[in-house]
Design a protein around this motif. Structure first.
Motif, short mmCIF file in Angstrom:
data_model
loop_
_atom_site.label_atom_id
_atom_site.label_comp_id
_atom_site.label_asym_id
_atom_site.label_seq_id
_atom_site.Cartn_x
_atom_site.Cartn_y
_atom_site.Cartn_z
N ARG A 144 0.83 -1.21 0.00
CA ARG A 144 0.00 0.00 0.00
C ARG A 144 0.86 1.26 0.00
O ARG A 144 0.60 2.21 -0.74
CB ARG A 144 -0.93 -0.01 1.22
N SER A 145 1.91 1.25 0.82
CA SER A 145 2.80 2.41 0.89
C SER A 145 3.50 2.65 -0.44
O SER A 145 3.60 3.79 -0.91
CB SER A 145 3.83 2.20 2.00
N TYR A 185 2.52 1.67 -3.50
CA TYR A 185 1.59 2.04 -4.58
C TYR A 185 1.00 3.43 -4.38
O TYR A 185 0.66 4.10 -5.35
CB TYR A 185 0.49 0.99 -4.71
N ILE A 186 0.91 3.89 -3.15
CA ILE A 186 0.35 5.22 -2.90
C ILE A 186 1.40 6.32 -3.06
O ILE A 186 1.15 7.36 -3.67
CB ILE A 186 -0.28 5.29 -1.49
N TYR A 187 2.59 6.07 -2.52
CA TYR A 187 3.57 7.14 -2.41
C TYR A 187 4.73 7.09 -3.40
O TYR A 187 5.51 8.03 -3.47
CB TYR A 187 4.15 7.17 -0.98
N ARG A 188 4.87 6.00 -4.17
CA ARG A 188 6.02 5.91 -5.06
C ARG A 188 5.59 5.81 -6.51
O ARG A 188 5.69 4.78 -7.17
CB ARG A 188 6.90 4.70 -4.67
N ASP A 189 5.11 6.94 -7.05
CA ASP A 189 4.71 7.03 -8.46
C ASP A 189 5.91 6.97 -9.40
O ASP A 189 5.75 6.79 -10.61
CB ASP A 189 3.93 8.32 -8.72
N ASP A 190 7.12 7.16 -8.85
CA ASP A 190 8.31 7.17 -9.68
C ASP A 190 8.79 5.76 -10.05
O ASP A 190 9.70 5.61 -10.85
CB ASP A 190 9.45 7.91 -8.96
N LYS A 197 7.99 -2.10 -8.16
CA LYS A 197 7.32 -2.08 -6.86
C LYS A 197 7.16 -3.49 -6.31
O LYS A 197 7.35 -3.73 -5.11
CB LYS A 197 5.95 -1.41 -6.98
N ASP A 237 4.49 2.36 11.21
CA ASP A 237 4.68 3.09 9.95
C ASP A 237 6.14 3.48 9.76
O ASP A 237 6.68 3.39 8.65
CB ASP A 237 3.80 4.35 9.92
N ASP A 255 8.59 2.19 6.77
CA ASP A 255 9.31 3.15 5.93
C ASP A 255 10.81 2.82 5.88
O ASP A 255 11.44 2.91 4.81
CB ASP A 255 9.12 4.58 6.45
N GLU A 278 12.83 1.78 2.53
CA GLU A 278 14.02 2.55 2.14
C GLU A 278 15.21 1.62 1.91
O GLU A 278 15.93 1.74 0.91
CB GLU A 278 14.35 3.55 3.25
#
Length: 261
Positions: free
Chosen positions: A78-79, A81-86, A92, A144, A148, A152
């Protein structure tokens, strides 16, 4: 003393984890299913303070393991797909897999895991029922941050692996773009040294390339670098590795195997 742990997935795996942490015969473990939710009912017989303390320690460890092994994958995905559009979808997926492996490695994030363990233990000691998915969403402050950190580190490891694969492709191109100078090379490892033999057992001079290396930068070139460079220059059709078991996982062996597939 009784605790009830509720969860909404993977009951069998959760039961296995709880049993692993609570092998004591004086602890009874049962489970029930209500709709889509599972409940694990854990009961400690007796009231000795030592048993009481150990019970909560083990239950907190079990719940932490359930969270990391059963719930972390969804949170990582979820993290990403939501926050890593790059990142591409395929990247992913690979990073998620690496991140979970990093997270489950018991050597990693010891301080952060201990903090979460204490959060879980404190909750269990003050509540007889825990719904794990709800606890994660509304109460578990440290998770969370831990996720993260895992992502990373997962991205870092993925990037290193990606760069390594690209490097191997370049070396493969060099090999494939030239005529083989030998049909067969025997690469024999002896202690910390090696020798190259042709298909008739004659020694191949491995030092002709080292003269060029010396002129470039002798301080930064290792024996492994010279070996790999030599093999790339002579580009044999086939390589047979002769080595003891202790050498098979050496980095130089992995690189050679990847270049000369």
């Amino acid at each position: 003393m009784n605790l009830i742990i509720g969860l909404n997935k993977d009951m069998d795996k959760a039961m296995e984890i709880v049993h692993d942490y609570l092998p004591n015969k004086r602890v009874s473990i049962d489970n029930n299913l209500y709709g889509s939710r599972c409940f694990i009912d854990v009961n400690l017989e007796g009231k000795k303070s030592a048993a009481y303390k150990e019970f909560y320690n083990n239950m907190a460890r079990a719940v932490l393991d359930i969270i990391l092994k059963i719930y972390s994958e969804d949170i990582i995905n979820r993290s990403l797909y939501i926050y890593r559009d790059d990142l591409k979808t395929s990247e992913k997926k690979e990073i998620a897999k690496i991140s979970k492996e990093v997270l489950l490695d018991r050597k990693n994030f010891l301080t952060e895991k201990e903090y979460i363990y204490m959060e879980i233990k404190d909750y269990l000691m003050n509540n007889s029922i825990m719904l794990i998915d709800g606890f994660i969403r509304f109460r578990l402050e440290g998770l969370d941050f831990l996720i993260d950190l895992a992502i990373e580190k997962g991205i870092d490891e993925f990037t290193v692996e990606k760069e390594y694969r690209e490097f191997i492709k370049i070396l493969q191109y060099f090999v494939e773009s030239q005529e083989p100078k030998y049909d067969l090379v025997n690469l024999v490892f002896e202690d910390m040294n090696y020798k190259l033999l042709d298909n008739e057992g004659n020694t191949i001079d491995k030092d002709f390339f080292s003269e060029i290396i010396t002129e470039i930068d002798n301080a930064n070139i290792s024996k492994d670098d010279i070996l790999i460079s030599t093999l790339i220059v002579i580009a044999p059709k086939r390589i047979i590795l002769h080595l003891d078991e202790k050498f098979k996982n050496e980095d130089v062996i992995k690189v050679i195997a990847n270049i000369f597939q």
